[in-house]
Design a protein around this motif. Structure first.
Motif, PDB file in Angstrom:
ATOM      1  N   VAL A  59      -9.901 -40.666 -15.725  1.00 13.77           N
ATOM      2  CA  VAL A  59      -8.566 -40.841 -15.167  1.00 13.77           C
ATOM      3  C   VAL A  59      -8.654 -41.300 -13.714  1.00 13.77           C
ATOM      4  O   VAL A  59      -7.815 -42.056 -13.233  1.00 13.77           O
ATOM      5  CB  VAL A  59      -7.774 -39.512 -15.266  1.00 13.77           C
ATOM      6  N   ALA A  60      -9.714 -40.852 -13.004  1.00 17.90           N
ATOM      7  CA  ALA A  60      -9.863 -41.204 -11.591  1.00 17.90           C
ATOM      8  C   ALA A  60      -9.986 -42.708 -11.400  1.00 17.90           C
ATOM      9  O   ALA A  60      -9.556 -43.257 -10.377  1.00 17.90           O
ATOM     10  CB  ALA A  60     -11.076 -40.491 -11.005  1.00 17.90           C
ATOM     11  N   VAL A  79       1.693 -27.664 -15.977  1.00 16.58           N
ATOM     12  CA  VAL A  79       2.270 -28.936 -15.544  1.00 16.58           C
ATOM     13  C   VAL A  79       1.519 -30.038 -16.296  1.00 16.58           C
ATOM     14  O   VAL A  79       0.539 -29.735 -17.000  1.00 16.58           O
ATOM     15  CB  VAL A  79       2.162 -29.054 -14.001  1.00 16.58           C
ATOM     16  N   ASP A  80       1.964 -31.273 -16.184  1.00 20.14           N
ATOM     17  CA  ASP A  80       1.420 -32.346 -17.044  1.00 20.14           C
ATOM     18  C   ASP A  80      -0.112 -32.349 -17.142  1.00 20.14           C
ATOM     19  O   ASP A  80      -0.665 -32.283 -18.246  1.00 20.14           O
ATOM     20  CB  ASP A  80       1.907 -33.718 -16.584  1.00 20.14           C
ATOM     21  N   PRO A  81      -0.859 -32.433 -16.005  1.00 21.89           N
ATOM     22  CA  PRO A  81      -2.324 -32.521 -16.145  1.00 21.89           C
ATOM     23  C   PRO A  81      -2.954 -31.255 -16.725  1.00 21.89           C
ATOM     24  O   PRO A  81      -3.879 -31.351 -17.537  1.00 21.89           O
ATOM     25  CB  PRO A  81      -2.811 -32.746 -14.710  1.00 21.89           C
ATOM     26  N   GLU A 130       3.393 -46.026  -3.846  1.00 30.72           N
ATOM     27  CA  GLU A 130       4.275 -45.700  -4.959  1.00 30.72           C
ATOM     28  C   GLU A 130       3.691 -46.117  -6.317  1.00 30.72           C
ATOM     29  O   GLU A 130       3.964 -45.475  -7.321  1.00 30.72           O
ATOM     30  CB  GLU A 130       5.662 -46.315  -4.761  1.00 30.72           C
ATOM     31  N   MET A 131       2.877 -47.180  -6.351  1.00 36.46           N
ATOM     32  CA  MET A 131       2.305 -47.612  -7.634  1.00 36.46           C
ATOM     33  C   MET A 131       1.184 -46.693  -8.101  1.00 36.46           C
ATOM     34  O   MET A 131       0.772 -46.758  -9.249  1.00 36.46           O
ATOM     35  CB  MET A 131       1.784 -49.052  -7.510  1.00 36.46           C
ATOM     36  N   VAL A 132       0.678 -45.856  -7.198  1.00 35.13           N
ATOM     37  CA  VAL A 132      -0.387 -44.941  -7.593  1.00 35.13           C
ATOM     38  C   VAL A 132       0.105 -43.993  -8.688  1.00 35.13           C
ATOM     39  O   VAL A 132      -0.642 -43.630  -9.592  1.00 35.13           O
ATOM     40  CB  VAL A 132      -0.886 -44.128  -6.375  1.00 35.13           C
ATOM     41  N   VAL A 133       1.377 -43.642  -8.622  1.00 36.11           N
ATOM     42  CA  VAL A 133       1.934 -42.684  -9.581  1.00 36.11           C
ATOM     43  C   VAL A 133       1.897 -43.235 -11.016  1.00 36.11           C
ATOM     44  O   VAL A 133       1.281 -42.634 -11.892  1.00 36.11           O
ATOM     45  CB  VAL A 133       3.362 -42.261  -9.165  1.00 36.11           C
ATOM     46  N   PRO A 134       2.545 -44.389 -11.284  1.00 37.51           N
ATOM     47  CA  PRO A 134       2.474 -44.900 -12.666  1.00 37.51           C
ATOM     48  C   PRO A 134       1.059 -45.261 -13.096  1.00 37.51           C
ATOM     49  O   PRO A 134       0.731 -45.132 -14.283  1.00 37.51           O
ATOM     50  CB  PRO A 134       3.384 -46.140 -12.642  1.00 37.51           C
ATOM     51  N   LEU A 135       0.200 -45.687 -12.147  1.00 37.90           N
ATOM     52  CA  LEU A 135      -1.172 -46.041 -12.525  1.00 37.90           C
ATOM     53  C   LEU A 135      -1.951 -44.795 -12.954  1.00 37.90           C
ATOM     54  O   LEU A 135      -2.708 -44.829 -13.926  1.00 37.90           O
ATOM     55  CB  LEU A 135      -1.886 -46.733 -11.351  1.00 37.90           C
ATOM     56  N   THR A 136      -1.759 -43.710 -12.220  1.00 39.14           N
ATOM     57  CA  THR A 136      -2.427 -42.465 -12.599  1.00 39.14           C
ATOM     58  C   THR A 136      -1.894 -41.964 -13.938  1.00 39.14           C
ATOM     59  O   THR A 136      -2.658 -41.498 -14.793  1.00 39.14           O
ATOM     60  CB  THR A 136      -2.202 -41.390 -11.513  1.00 39.14           C
ATOM     61  N   MET A 137      -0.589 -42.082 -14.118  1.00 38.17           N
ATOM     62  CA  MET A 137      -0.009 -41.639 -15.389  1.00 38.17           C
ATOM     63  C   MET A 137      -0.480 -42.513 -16.548  1.00 38.17           C
ATOM     64  O   MET A 137      -0.641 -42.037 -17.676  1.00 38.17           O
ATOM     65  CB  MET A 137       1.514 -41.617 -15.296  1.00 38.17           C
ATOM     66  N   ALA A 138      -0.717 -43.798 -16.267  1.00 40.21           N
ATOM     67  CA  ALA A 138      -1.257 -44.675 -17.315  1.00 40.21           C
ATOM     68  C   ALA A 138      -2.642 -44.191 -17.739  1.00 40.21           C
ATOM     69  O   ALA A 138      -2.992 -44.240 -18.927  1.00 40.21           O
ATOM     70  CB  ALA A 138      -1.322 -46.114 -16.816  1.00 40.21           C
ATOM     71  N   GLY A 139      -3.431 -43.710 -16.760  1.00 37.94           N
ATOM     72  CA  GLY A 139      -4.738 -43.139 -17.089  1.00 37.94           C
ATOM     73  C   GLY A 139      -4.605 -41.878 -17.919  1.00 37.94           C
ATOM     74  O   GLY A 139      -5.355 -41.670 -18.879  1.00 37.94           O
ATOM     75  N   LEU A 140      -3.637 -41.041 -17.565  1.00 36.79           N
ATOM     76  CA  LEU A 140      -3.388 -39.824 -18.342  1.00 36.79           C
ATOM     77  C   LEU A 140      -2.935 -40.176 -19.766  1.00 36.79           C
ATOM     78  O   LEU A 140      -3.310 -39.524 -20.734  1.00 36.79           O
ATOM     79  CB  LEU A 140      -2.311 -38.970 -17.666  1.00 36.79           C
ATOM     80  N   LEU A 141      -2.131 -41.230 -19.855  1.00 36.23           N
ATOM     81  CA  LEU A 141      -1.622 -41.663 -21.162  1.00 36.23           C
ATOM     82  C   LEU A 141      -2.771 -42.090 -22.075  1.00 36.23           C
ATOM     83  O   LEU A 141      -2.783 -41.768 -23.270  1.00 36.23           O
ATOM     84  CB  LEU A 141      -0.628 -42.811 -20.972  1.00 36.23           C
ATOM     85  N   ALA A 151      -1.574 -51.939 -17.284  1.00 35.00           N
ATOM     86  CA  ALA A 151      -2.431 -52.244 -18.439  1.00 35.00           C
ATOM     87  C   ALA A 151      -3.902 -52.059 -18.078  1.00 35.00           C
ATOM     88  O   ALA A 151      -4.689 -51.508 -18.859  1.00 35.00           O
ATOM     89  CB  ALA A 151      -2.167 -53.670 -18.920  1.00 35.00           C
ATOM     90  N   ALA A 152      -4.283 -52.507 -16.876  1.00 36.26           N
ATOM     91  CA  ALA A 152      -5.681 -52.370 -16.437  1.00 36.26           C
ATOM     92  C   ALA A 152      -6.050 -50.901 -16.247  1.00 36.26           C
ATOM     93  O   ALA A 152      -7.148 -50.463 -16.614  1.00 36.26           O
ATOM     94  CB  ALA A 152      -5.889 -53.144 -15.130  1.00 36.26           C
ATOM     95  N   ALA A 153      -5.121 -50.134 -15.681  1.00 40.18           N
ATOM     96  CA  ALA A 153      -5.373 -48.700 -15.480  1.00 40.18           C
ATOM     97  C   ALA A 153      -5.559 -48.001 -16.824  1.00 40.18           C
ATOM     98  O   ALA A 153      -6.475 -47.181 -16.998  1.00 40.18           O
ATOM     99  CB  ALA A 153      -4.206 -48.066 -14.710  1.00 40.18           C
ATOM    100  N   PHE A 154      -4.695 -48.343 -17.768  1.00 36.71           N
ATOM    101  CA  PHE A 154      -4.780 -47.757 -19.105  1.00 36.71           C
ATOM    102  C   PHE A 154      -6.111 -48.115 -19.760  1.00 36.71           C
ATOM    103  O   PHE A 154      -6.816 -47.255 -20.301  1.00 36.71           O
ATOM    104  CB  PHE A 154      -3.606 -48.264 -19.956  1.00 36.71           C
ATOM    105  N   ALA A 155      -6.461 -49.408 -19.689  1.00 35.34           N
ATOM    106  CA  ALA A 155      -7.689 -49.881 -20.346  1.00 35.34           C
ATOM    107  C   ALA A 155      -8.934 -49.255 -19.719  1.00 35.34           C
ATOM    108  O   ALA A 155      -9.859 -48.850 -20.433  1.00 35.34           O
ATOM    109  CB  ALA A 155      -7.760 -51.409 -20.265  1.00 35.34           C
ATOM    110  N   SER A 156      -8.959 -49.137 -18.394  1.00 34.76           N
ATOM    111  CA  SER A 156     -10.151 -48.571 -17.745  1.00 34.76           C
ATOM    112  C   SER A 156     -10.299 -47.092 -18.087  1.00 34.76           C
ATOM    113  O   SER A 156     -11.409 -46.608 -18.323  1.00 34.76           O
ATOM    114  CB  SER A 156     -10.091 -48.777 -16.232  1.00 34.76           C
ATOM    115  N   ALA A 157      -9.189 -46.380 -18.132  1.00 36.27           N
ATOM    116  CA  ALA A 157      -9.264 -44.956 -18.498  1.00 36.27           C
ATOM    117  C   ALA A 157      -9.697 -44.796 -19.938  1.00 36.27           C
ATOM    118  O   ALA A 157     -10.428 -43.864 -20.288  1.00 36.27           O
ATOM    119  CB  ALA A 157      -7.905 -44.296 -18.278  1.00 36.27           C
TER     120      ALA A 157
END
Lengths: 104, 237
Positions: free
Chosen positions: A81-82, B119-121, B175-186, A69-75
């Motif tokens: 995205v970084a 690819v996705d990005p 391993e959590m970096v993957v879903p966190l990065t995808m959450a940013g893409l989302l 949720a935090a990652a989504f909100a910050s992006a």
């Protein structure tokens, strides 16, 4: 079949999926294209949700959900995205630590 | 009601190739740890360092690469590995379908090359910018700039993961970096009410059908979300 053959075959299969409709020039109907507009958010959300359901050695699900949720909100807020994984990892560590203190 | 938050460049200081590279760099920064983790996973597996890294330029899709390395390491049959890669990467067919109209006027060789980089990005960045007015040539140059930047960065990141695996933290800590990065893409991919509905339905469905074999749950969830998003926008229209 060797490992290398599998790796190359998997690469060819992936390429066929990528290039199939692009190279053939086949155009999908407008209604299908309209549905495809929602493909990216749907696939990404599905991948995120699926990854959260896998068994993990790290912090529990609550911390993981908070981190996502935090990652989504910050992006969303900073259009970066970084920042998402950095913010998410910070929240993951903080909430994980909080939960472990409460559990004690 | 449909709302969009697309930001188009007001004035162009650089060519579309450089714009594409600049647009991809922040995404690459977020994705690089994932590539690093895949390199570490490859080096720690029985697949072999070079063969594991080679998945980066043969398969070139993180989740399918991880699935291949894990399955080969576990001794899975080649057909199971291939079926899993096809299931996990089936979304690339839809990406191709969605982006093909923008490349219709491009030479065949260009489309074949550009497809390899899809690819996705690269899809997400291109699809975002393609909503702004631009000539077909500008669109192609923008895509190449973005996609080649991602490809180069991805090869370096996975190679670094392989080389540094002896000293890097365990792959499980990354391993959590993957879903966190995808959450940013989302966050960037959701631009309308339909997109929000698509993401929500897909996430809920993915949890409900997680037991489906061969990674097909992701495909089922994505199709459900896509249809729900389209239905929502159709009703609003």
């Amino acid at each position: 079949m060797t490992v290398w053959m599998v790796v190359i075959a998997a690469g060819l299969a992936s390429y066929a999926l990528r290039a199939g409709l692009v190279a053939s020039g086949v155009e999908l109907p407008a209604s299908v294209q309209r549905r495809l507009q929602h493909e990216a958010p749907a696939v990404i959300a599905a991948l995120v949700a699926t990854s959260l359901t896998r068994p993990s050695h790290g912090p529990g699900l609550a911390a993981q959900l908070a981190a996502v949720a935090a990652a989504f909100a910050s992006a969303r807020c900073f259009r970066s995205v970084a920042l998402a994984p950095l913010t998410g990892l910070l929240v993951l560590v903080a909430v994980g630590a909080l939960i472990s203190v409460v559990d004690r | 009601m449909t709302t969009t938050t697309i930001q188009c460049p007001v004035e162009r200081r650089h060519g579309p190739l450089a714009e594409g590279m600049a647009a991809m760099l922040p995404v690459l920064a977020g994705i690089a740890p994932f590539g690093l983790a895949i390199g570490v996973a490859a080096a720690d597996s029985s697949v072999g360092r070079v063969a594991g890294w080679a998945t980066s330029w043969t398969i070139y899709a993180g989740s399918a690469q991880l699935a291949t390395i894990e399955l080969l390491d576990a001794g899975a049959a080649p057909l199971i590995v291939l079926a899993t890669v096809v299931a996990v990467n089936a979304r690339l067919l839809l990406y191709g379908a969605a982006i093909a109209p923008h490349w219709r006027e491009a030479p065949r060789w260009w489309r074949l090359l550009a497809s390899y980089l899809l690819v996705d990005p690269s899809y997400a960045v291109a699809a975002d910018r393609y909503q702004c007015p631009a000539s077909p040539e500008e669109k192609r140059r923008f895509y190449l700039g973005a996609a080649l930047t991602l490809w180069g960065g991805w090869q370096v990141a996975t190679a670094l993961g392989v080389v540094l695996s002896a000293n890097a933290p365990g792959a499980s800590s990354l391993e959590m970096v993957v879903p966190l990065t995808m959450a940013g893409l989302l966050a960037g991919a959701i631009r309308s009410t339909g997109g929000r509905v698509a993401a929500t339905v897909a996430a809920v469905t993915a949890v409900a059908v997680q037991a489906l074999p061969l990674g097909t749950g992701v495909i089922v969830a994505a199709v459900a979300g896509m249809l729900a998003g389209a239905a929502t926008e159709g009703r609003d229209r």
